[in-house]
Design a protein around this motif. Structure first.
Motif, PDB file in Angstrom:
ATOM      1  N   SER A  85       0.831  -1.211   0.000  1.00 54.56           N
ATOM      2  CA  SER A  85       0.000   0.000   0.000  1.00 54.56           C
ATOM      3  C   SER A  85       0.860   1.254   0.000  1.00 54.56           C
ATOM      4  CB  SER A  85      -0.915   0.012   1.223  1.00 54.56           C
ATOM      5  OG  SER A  85      -1.805  -1.063   1.203  1.00 54.56           O
ATOM      6  N   VAL A  86       1.951   1.231   0.746  1.00 54.11           N
ATOM      7  CA  VAL A  86       2.845   2.385   0.824  1.00 54.11           C
ATOM      8  C   VAL A  86       3.733   2.467  -0.415  1.00 54.11           C
ATOM      9  CG1 VAL A  86       4.693   3.437   2.182  1.00 54.11           C
ATOM     10  CG2 VAL A  86       2.761   2.397   3.338  1.00 54.11           C
ATOM     11  N   PHE A  87       4.088   1.311  -0.977  1.00 57.90           N
ATOM     12  CA  PHE A  87       4.935   1.280  -2.173  1.00 57.90           C
ATOM     13  C   PHE A  87       4.292   2.041  -3.327  1.00 57.90           C
ATOM     14  CE2 PHE A  87       6.286  -0.748  -6.154  1.00 57.90           C
ATOM     15  CZ  PHE A  87       7.654  -0.528  -6.061  1.00 57.90           C
ATOM     16  N   VAL A  88       2.979   1.966  -3.428  1.00 61.19           N
ATOM     17  CA  VAL A  88       2.238   2.657  -4.484  1.00 61.19           C
ATOM     18  C   VAL A  88       2.451   4.167  -4.406  1.00 61.19           C
ATOM     19  CG1 VAL A  88      -0.110   3.124  -5.325  1.00 61.19           C
ATOM     20  CG2 VAL A  88       0.523   0.831  -4.619  1.00 61.19           C
ATOM     21  N   LEU A  89       2.744   4.677  -3.208  1.00 65.72           N
ATOM     22  CA  LEU A  89       2.931   6.116  -3.033  1.00 65.72           C
ATOM     23  C   LEU A  89       4.261   6.608  -3.594  1.00 65.72           C
ATOM     24  CD1 LEU A  89       1.565   6.392   0.607  1.00 65.72           C
ATOM     25  CD2 LEU A  89       0.378   6.994  -1.510  1.00 65.72           C
ATOM     26  N   GLY A  90       5.170   5.699  -3.898  1.00 65.30           N
ATOM     27  CA  GLY A  90       6.438   6.071  -4.506  1.00 65.30           C
ATOM     28  C   GLY A  90       7.475   6.603  -3.543  1.00 65.30           C
ATOM     29  N   PHE A  91       7.392   6.227  -2.286  1.00 70.08           N
ATOM     30  CA  PHE A  91       8.365   6.670  -1.291  1.00 70.08           C
ATOM     31  C   PHE A  91       9.653   5.872  -1.418  1.00 70.08           C
ATOM     32  CE2 PHE A  91       4.693   7.830   1.803  1.00 70.08           C
ATOM     33  CZ  PHE A  91       4.433   8.974   1.065  1.00 70.08           C
ATOM     34  N   SER A  92      10.708   6.405  -0.805  1.00 68.30           N
ATOM     35  CA  SER A  92      11.978   5.695  -0.794  1.00 68.30           C
ATOM     36  C   SER A  92      11.859   4.444   0.079  1.00 68.30           C
ATOM     37  CB  SER A  92      13.085   6.598  -0.247  1.00 68.30           C
ATOM     38  OG  SER A  92      12.850   6.854   1.133  1.00 68.30           O
ATOM     39  N   GLU A  93      12.780   3.523  -0.103  1.00 71.31           N
ATOM     40  CA  GLU A  93      12.752   2.280   0.674  1.00 71.31           C
ATOM     41  C   GLU A  93      12.926   2.566   2.165  1.00 71.31           C
ATOM     42  OE1 GLU A  93      15.147  -1.953   0.897  1.00 71.31           O
ATOM     43  OE2 GLU A  93      15.125  -0.841  -0.986  1.00 71.31           O
ATOM     44  N   GLU A  94      13.778   3.539   2.484  1.00 69.82           N
ATOM     45  CA  GLU A  94      13.996   3.912   3.886  1.00 69.82           C
ATOM     46  C   GLU A  94      12.706   4.431   4.527  1.00 69.82           C
ATOM     47  OE1 GLU A  94      16.577   7.103   6.558  1.00 69.82           O
ATOM     48  OE2 GLU A  94      16.814   7.057   4.384  1.00 69.82           O
ATOM     49  N   LEU A  95      11.986   5.284   3.791  1.00 71.19           N
ATOM     50  CA  LEU A  95      10.734   5.832   4.307  1.00 71.19           C
ATOM     51  C   LEU A  95       9.673   4.734   4.428  1.00 71.19           C
ATOM     52  CD1 LEU A  95       9.118   8.234   5.281  1.00 71.19           C
ATOM     53  CD2 LEU A  95       8.624   8.803   2.892  1.00 71.19           C
ATOM     54  N   ASN A  96       9.634   3.824   3.463  1.00 68.53           N
ATOM     55  CA  ASN A  96       8.694   2.700   3.529  1.00 68.53           C
ATOM     56  C   ASN A  96       8.954   1.848   4.775  1.00 68.53           C
ATOM     57  OD1 ASN A  96       7.520   3.500   1.148  1.00 68.53           O
ATOM     58  ND2 ASN A  96       8.517   1.943  -0.102  1.00 68.53           N
ATOM     59  N   LYS A  97      10.230   1.583   5.064  1.00 67.47           N
ATOM     60  CA  LYS A  97      10.570   0.795   6.254  1.00 67.47           C
ATOM     61  C   LYS A  97      10.202   1.532   7.538  1.00 67.47           C
ATOM     62  CE  LYS A  97      14.284  -1.949   4.257  1.00 67.47           C
ATOM     63  NZ  LYS A  97      15.714  -2.262   4.266  1.00 67.47           N
ATOM     64  N   LEU A  98      10.418   2.834   7.541  1.00 68.44           N
ATOM     65  CA  LEU A  98      10.080   3.643   8.710  1.00 68.44           C
ATOM     66  C   LEU A  98       8.571   3.631   8.961  1.00 68.44           C
ATOM     67  CD1 LEU A  98      11.001   5.634  10.928  1.00 68.44           C
ATOM     68  CD2 LEU A  98      10.657   7.453   9.259  1.00 68.44           C
ATOM     69  N   LEU A  99       7.794   3.787   7.897  1.00 68.74           N
ATOM     70  CA  LEU A  99       6.339   3.755   8.042  1.00 68.74           C
ATOM     71  C   LEU A  99       5.855   2.377   8.481  1.00 68.74           C
ATOM     72  CD1 LEU A  99       5.246   5.875   4.938  1.00 68.74           C
ATOM     73  CD2 LEU A  99       5.202   6.554   7.347  1.00 68.74           C
ATOM     74  N   LEU A 100       6.474   1.327   7.942  1.00 68.85           N
ATOM     75  CA  LEU A 100       6.114  -0.030   8.355  1.00 68.85           C
ATOM     76  C   LEU A 100       6.399  -0.232   9.843  1.00 68.85           C
ATOM     77  CD1 LEU A 100       5.231  -2.953   7.782  1.00 68.85           C
ATOM     78  CD2 LEU A 100       7.613  -3.432   7.187  1.00 68.85           C
TER      79      LEU A 100
END
Length: 155
Positions: A85-100
């Motif tokens: 769901s977050v990957f679709v937003l186009g964030f960096s991998e670091e930001l995706n991990k932080l949100l997770l």
């Protein structure tokens, strides 16, 4: 199950890649505090001054994060679905991990807060009274149906 974020929510979350990961973590803390205690405009104004942006931008970013976390927690989506769901937003991998990590750390608390905020809806504990109320209204010919029905229930 993937989250279906509206364009408005995507716009609110678009602010997150523009700031440092420590700021995003702080926004996550503010989001959870918002759920616990309600909105505090002073926090938005202080963060906006530090980041040199408008307080509305900060508020929208936090509200977008609140929506992401509450919907994910409410639906109890898995780690993989959250990442997708977050990957679709186009964030960096670091930001995706932080949100997770933010989601995983706070989902139980968010579910608890949401359950406390949910209204208690009235519900029936027993529907047996309905049969009692209807019996006096029946005609004599209908009584045989009830007798047959009660005999079937006993068998």
């Amino acid at each position: 199950m993937l989250l279906d974020l509206s364009e408005e929510h995507k716009e609110h979350l678009a602010f997150l890649p523009q700031v440092d990961s420590a700021v995003v973590a702080e926004f996550g803390r503010i989001a959870v505090e918002f759920l616990r205690r309600g909105s505090n405009p002073k926090i938005y104004e202080g963060a906006a001054r530090k980041l040199s942006v408008s307080s509305d931008t900060v508020q929208h970013g936090v509200e977008g994060l609140i929506y992401l976390l509450t919907e994910s927690s409410k639906l109890m989506i898995s780690e993989l679905d959250f990442q997708d769901s977050v990957f679709v937003l186009g964030f960096s991998e670091e930001l995706n991990k932080l949100l997770l990590q933010l989601y995983l750390d706070n989902r139980k608390e968010i579910r608890t807060i949401l359950s406390e905020l949910a209204p208690d809806l009235p519900s029936y504990h027993s529907l047996e009274w309905r049969l009692d109320v209807q019996i006096p209204k029946l005609k004599l010919s209908d009584w045989s149906i009830i007798v047959d029905w009660t005999q079937l229930m006993r068998q």
